[in-house]
Design a protein around this motif. Structure first.
Motif, short mmCIF file in Angstrom:
data_model
loop_
_atom_site.label_atom_id
_atom_site.label_comp_id
_atom_site.label_asym_id
_atom_site.label_seq_id
_atom_site.Cartn_x
_atom_site.Cartn_y
_atom_site.Cartn_z
N PRO A 169 0.85 -1.19 0.00
CA PRO A 169 0.00 0.00 0.00
C PRO A 169 0.88 1.24 0.00
O PRO A 169 1.94 1.25 0.64
CB PRO A 169 -0.77 -0.11 1.32
CG PRO A 169 0.03 -1.03 2.18
CD PRO A 169 0.73 -1.96 1.24
N ARG A 170 0.49 2.26 -0.76
CA ARG A 170 1.32 3.47 -0.79
C ARG A 170 0.41 4.70 -0.77
O ARG A 170 0.23 5.38 -1.78
CB ARG A 170 2.21 3.49 -2.04
CG ARG A 170 3.34 4.52 -1.94
CD ARG A 170 4.15 4.60 -3.22
NE ARG A 170 4.82 3.37 -3.59
CZ ARG A 170 5.99 2.97 -3.08
NH1 ARG A 170 6.60 3.71 -2.19
NH2 ARG A 170 6.52 1.84 -3.48
N PRO A 171 -0.20 4.97 0.37
CA PRO A 171 -1.01 6.18 0.47
C PRO A 171 -0.10 7.41 0.51
O PRO A 171 1.09 7.27 0.81
CB PRO A 171 -1.74 6.01 1.80
CG PRO A 171 -0.83 5.16 2.62
CD PRO A 171 -0.11 4.26 1.65
N PRO A 172 -0.64 8.58 0.22
CA PRO A 172 0.17 9.79 0.42
C PRO A 172 0.51 9.92 1.90
O PRO A 172 -0.25 9.49 2.76
CB PRO A 172 -0.76 10.92 -0.02
CG PRO A 172 -2.13 10.34 -0.06
CD PRO A 172 -1.99 8.87 -0.26
N VAL A 173 1.68 10.45 2.19
CA VAL A 173 2.14 10.57 3.58
C VAL A 173 2.68 11.98 3.83
O VAL A 173 2.95 12.72 2.89
CB VAL A 173 3.27 9.56 3.88
CG1 VAL A 173 2.73 8.15 3.93
CG2 VAL A 173 4.39 9.67 2.85
N LEU B 224 -3.19 8.39 9.23
CA LEU B 224 -2.48 7.13 8.96
C LEU B 224 -1.66 6.68 10.17
O LEU B 224 -1.30 7.49 11.02
CB LEU B 224 -1.52 7.34 7.78
CG LEU B 224 -2.16 7.61 6.43
CD1 LEU B 224 -1.10 8.05 5.44
CD2 LEU B 224 -2.89 6.38 5.93
N PRO B 225 -1.33 5.39 10.24
CA PRO B 225 -0.39 4.95 11.24
C PRO B 225 0.95 5.63 10.99
O PRO B 225 1.26 5.92 9.83
CB PRO B 225 -0.28 3.44 11.03
CG PRO B 225 -1.23 3.08 9.95
CD PRO B 225 -1.75 4.32 9.33
N PRO B 226 1.78 5.88 11.96
CA PRO B 226 1.61 5.46 13.35
C PRO B 226 0.79 6.43 14.19
O PRO B 226 0.53 6.12 15.35
CB PRO B 226 3.06 5.47 13.85
CG PRO B 226 3.70 6.59 13.10
CD PRO B 226 3.06 6.58 11.74
N TYR C 130 11.22 4.61 13.03
CA TYR C 130 10.40 4.15 11.90
C TYR C 130 9.11 3.47 12.31
O TYR C 130 8.28 3.16 11.46
CB TYR C 130 11.22 3.28 10.92
CG TYR C 130 11.89 2.05 11.50
CD1 TYR C 130 11.21 0.85 11.59
CD2 TYR C 130 13.20 2.09 11.93
CE1 TYR C 130 11.82 -0.28 12.11
CE2 TYR C 130 13.83 0.97 12.46
CZ TYR C 130 13.12 -0.22 12.55
OH TYR C 130 13.72 -1.33 13.06
N ASN D 24 8.18 7.60 11.91
CA ASN D 24 7.92 7.35 10.50
C ASN D 24 8.27 8.46 9.51
O ASN D 24 7.45 8.84 8.68
CB ASN D 24 6.45 6.97 10.29
CG ASN D 24 6.27 5.50 10.46
OD1 ASN D 24 6.29 5.02 11.58
ND2 ASN D 24 6.14 4.78 9.37
#
Lengths: 646, 198
Positions: free
Chosen positions: A371-375, A414-416, A588, A592
């Motif tokens: 999965p690669r959502p925007p971060v 999003l996590p974390p 991480y 993150n």
């Protein structure tokens, strides 16, 4: 982004974004006024106009504080005889709906176009509303280009329609129009026409919507609506092609026309079936549709969004006794979910026509992509804010509800972090907290709102919180720009869309003026410092049962880098001392940053291509394993606090 | 419809220069009097998220390419090729760069490069493996991976004949920062692509 191509010389064929083509069309028509609140997929329209205004010293262009004000401002200019444009994303029109409805009643002196940029597929939005319904609802004509290739022509026609009928016109764009690049043929720009010079002529019976006046105007509006429908039935933006005696009619509305044409081509029917292109969907050009549908067996509609034209046409067909079978989105031949693609149109059309068709064969890959959502970007100050806030909440031993809002910080969902318990609309963070504060008694709402969003719709909610004594912590994430939509300035940063210096409104002073007693400012990059302030603020809210407000200020790192590059200042990337790193994973798993990359043994390295030198990692590492490659330049530290858009 | 359109999907991660790459290609086609349509990803989805840009050269009308209809896929990040391989037409090639970017989420399962290449191969895709970042770095232009792959793609199947090396180089000169450095990596990509085709 500057979008310089908006001022390309006349007589050329230039590749430009649909949104830039819309801006170019407005300039070629000759507008004197443009306003907007940025929102994807609309922002580039007024960005391009802002670029033009800085170069040409006209037309007047502004980033307004929200969509309602943007629409009112452009409406006011049009009432004063200056052709104007207001641009916004689809949900922005909800914010602006009140003056929009009134504008239909009063009409306008000079042409007035409202661009609604809808986002089917929800690439950057919370819903899939189709704003052509606003046209139906408010009695405002809608023009909808058949792709980016028609955008410039469509906006110019929209101005002519507005001028002819003295009505506001909605130009309905969508993501795949505004964010699609096509070659555009440039025409002349007449500088004279771009002068923002007008004057308001008093007309009490028309411009004051007291009931006695509004009743008369309502009757006029309904009558005018019929006239416009009549006019649209003859309008050259709509066009029928293909054999007259075809038993099937395919109606392509706006961008739907391009998919309709390609679908027919795939089925080998492009010369055999009659196709009607509709670019003026509202009011329905019913005479044209009736004429084209009469005597045919089947009519198929392809449109982006809801079955607006299809629904209206069906009603018209019923009235006139047209018995053709109708299909499209109203009865499941094309799904209403998501944006149009050929994969959705083709099977539906084939099924309706009784043709055997199967989608092309595709490679089947037996491994899924991660999965690669925007971060949040590497170096984003918001990451430090979320990290510090969570620690403060733990320390204060409260049960938080993180009411979130619209902006880059939405990514805190999003996590974390998972520190956005609600995200509903602009300003909703403080708005929802106003209710929760009075009923969720053992929880404390923490409203997280961006700087631009605070000015947009946060202020009324905040006034309400003070007035009605709603205990909550409001955290204003002040990154000195409207970041998500491409770094536009806003009232807090002291720059206008024309590039002029202006006052800097400070959310702290707003809060103080409202009577909030606990108001503080923190450095968003300083984790320990702001943890302390957040803790104090939460203790205050808990004890006093009143609202408190903290501004966490630190520039969007992308903006800081751009400012630094211009000033000739370099930032220092960070690196990891392998011997010190104890592979605890805090950086991480709990922090993150995308630039911190774990290795097989649990230790980490920093990707120098991704690191932006923010120094946040050095503050969270329990063993001080992160070090700058060289001593950071004090100028860079200053820019991180003060950078702003130009 | 005189010209059969050429359909290209370029995929990767926000910030890799994909929009610039698509833009250069489309502008070069327009400069040669052809049509071009580029559907881009902007806004929220750009922030380090997955990106797909649709480039259609020639007489195309709709902005989005249908699944199973792309003539070429270029992936600037290897795992993104897995996500979008379904756009490829039967027998169409993919250029898949060796760069792997781990999504910055806790506990993400990241396939290895070998696994990615193997899975694509097993799906019947002819895969061209590249090391664009390293090549661009060797030429002193670490940000030039996108131009390297643009050149590589031209060598692999010519973008339907709508552009050629001179038209792309001229567009780089007009549109891209540090044009000469970028032309250098573009040419290196083209050369490597020609070699790989043999």
């Amino acid at each position: 982004m500057a979008h310089r191509e908006v001022l390309s010389e006349p007589g050329k064929r230039v590749l430009m974004l649909g949104n830039v083509a819309i801006a170019r069309g407005a300039l070629e028509y000759g507008i004197g006024f443009a306003s907007a609140y940025p929102g994807t997929p609309s922002s580039e329209i007024v960005e391009a106009l802002s670029y033009a205004a800085r170069k040409l010293k006209r037309p007047y262009v502004e980033w307004s504080v929200n969509e309602k004000v943007a629409l009112e401002a452009a409406y006011g200019a049009a009432l004063s005889g200056v052709a104007s444009l207001a641009a916004m994303k689809h949900v922005g029109v909800n914010v602006a709906a009140d003056p929009l409805f009134s504008s239909a009643y009063t009409g306008v002196e000079a042409p007035f176009v409202v661009v609604s940029a809808d986002d089917p597929g929800m690439h950057s939005s919370q819903n899939e509303q189709d704003n052509r319904w606003y046209g139906v609802h408010a009695y405002i004509p809608v023009v909808e280009p058949a792709g980016a290739q028609e955008a410039k022509r469509a906006v110019i026609e929209a101005y002519h329609i507005s001028g002819k009928f003295h009505t506001p016109v909605i130009l309905r764009s969508t993501t795949r129009i505004g964010h699609t690049r096509v070659p555009v043929e440039t025409g002349e720009i007449d500088l004279e026409k771009l002068e923002p010079r007008g004057g308001f002529r008093k007309n009490i019976e028309r411009y004051t919507l007291v009931p006695a006046h509004a009743r008369k105007l309502r009757a006029e509006l309904v009558e005018k609506w019929e006239e416009i429908a009549e006019w649209f039935s003859k309008h050259p933006l709509n066009e029928a092609k293909g054999p007259e005696d075809s038993s099937v009619l395919v109606v392509g509305v706006g961008l739907g026309y391009t998919y309709a044409r390609e679908a027919l081509r795939e089925l080998g029917l492009d010369r055999k079936v009659r196709v009607l292109k509709i670019q003026t969907p509202v009011p329905l050009p019913s005479k044209l549709l009736l004429r084209e549908a009469e005597g045919r067996d089947k009519v198929f509609f392809v449109e982006e969004g809801e079955p607006v034209v299809e629904t209206l046409a069906k009603s018209s067909f019923y009235d006139e006794g047209i018995r053709a079978r109708v299909a499209g989105k109203s009865n499941g031949y094309i799904t209403r979910v998501g944006e149009l693609t050929l994969d959705k149109v083709l099977p539906g059309l084939a099924r309706f026509l009784g043709i055997d068709y199967s989608l092309p064969e595709k490679p089947r890959v037996n491994l899924s992509a991660p999965p690669r959502p925007p971060v949040l970007c590497p170096g984003c100050p918001y990451r430090a804010v979320f990290y510090a806030l969570r620690r403060a909440v733990g320390k204060a031993r409260i049960k938080p509800v993180y009411t979130g809002d619209i902006g880059c910080y939405s990514l805190g969902v999003l996590p974390p972090f998972e520190m956005q318990d609600t995200i509903v609309e602009m300003g909703g963070s403080i708005g929802l907290a106003n209710g929760m504060a009075h009923v969720a008694k053992d929880q404390i709402p923490i409203a997280i709102i961006g700087d631009s969003t605070f000015f947009h719709a946060g202020m009324p909610g905040l006034a309400n919180a003070v007035y009605n004594k709603a205990p909550m912590l409001v955290v204003v994430l002040d990154n000195r720009t409207t970041a998500m939509t491409g770094h536009q300035p806003h009232p807090g940063v002291g720059v206008t869309a024309m590039g002029e210096e202006t006052v800097e409104l400070d959310p702290r002073r707003v809060a103080e003026a409202y009577g909030i007693e606990y108001v503080a400012l923190t450095n968003a990059f300083d984790i320990k410092g702001q943890e302390k302030v957040f803790y104090e603020a939460l203790e205050y809210v808990k004890k006093e049962q009143k609202p408190a407000l903290v501004v966490a200020r630190g520039a969007c790192i992308l903006l800081a880098i751009a400012n630094a590059r211009k000033a000739g200042v370099r930032y220092t990337v960070y690196t990891v001392d392998e011997d010190k790193c104890i592979a605890c994973g805090l950086c991480y798993k709990a922090f993150n940053c995308p630039a911190i990359i774990p290795k097989e043994n649990g230790k980490v390295y920093i990707d120098p291509l991704l690191c932006t030198g923010c120094g946040e990692c050095a503050q969270i590492c329990p063993v001080n394993a992160f070090k700058p490659v060289e001593e950071p330049d004090p100028e860079w530290i200053k820019i991180m606090a003060t950078a702003k858009p130009r | 419809m005189s010209e059969k359109p050429f359909n290209l999907v370029i995929v990767g991660v926000g910030g890799q220069g994909i929009i610039t790459m698509a833009n250069v290609l489309a502008s070069a086609a327009v400069a040669k009097d052809h049509n071009a349509i580029v559907a881009e990803t902007h806004g929220l989805s750009q922030r380090g998220g997955t990106v797909i840009v649709h480039v259609r050269l020639g007489e195309a009308e709709a902005p989005l390419i249908m699944e199973g209809k792309a003539d070429l896929l270029i992936a600037l990040e290897a795992t993104e090729a897995l996500r979008y391989a379904n756009y490829l037409a039967k027998g169409a090639p993919a250029i898949v760069d060796s760069r792997l970017l781990r999504p910055p989420l806790p506990n993400v399962e990241m396939p290895s490069l070998e696994e990615v290449y193997k899975a694509l191969g097993e799906a019947g895709i002819r895969v061209f493996k590249t090391n664009a970042v390293e090549k661009a770095e060797e030429l002193g232009n670490p940000q030039g991976a996108n131009m390297y792959l643009l050149g590589y793609g031209l060598a692999v199947n010519g973008y339907g004949g709508y552009v050629d090396a001179p038209s792309i180089e001229e567009t780089i000169r007009q549109k891209v920062r540090n044009p000469e450095a970028n032309i250098k990596v573009f040419r290196a990509g083209y050369e490597d692509g020609l070699k790989a085709r043999q």
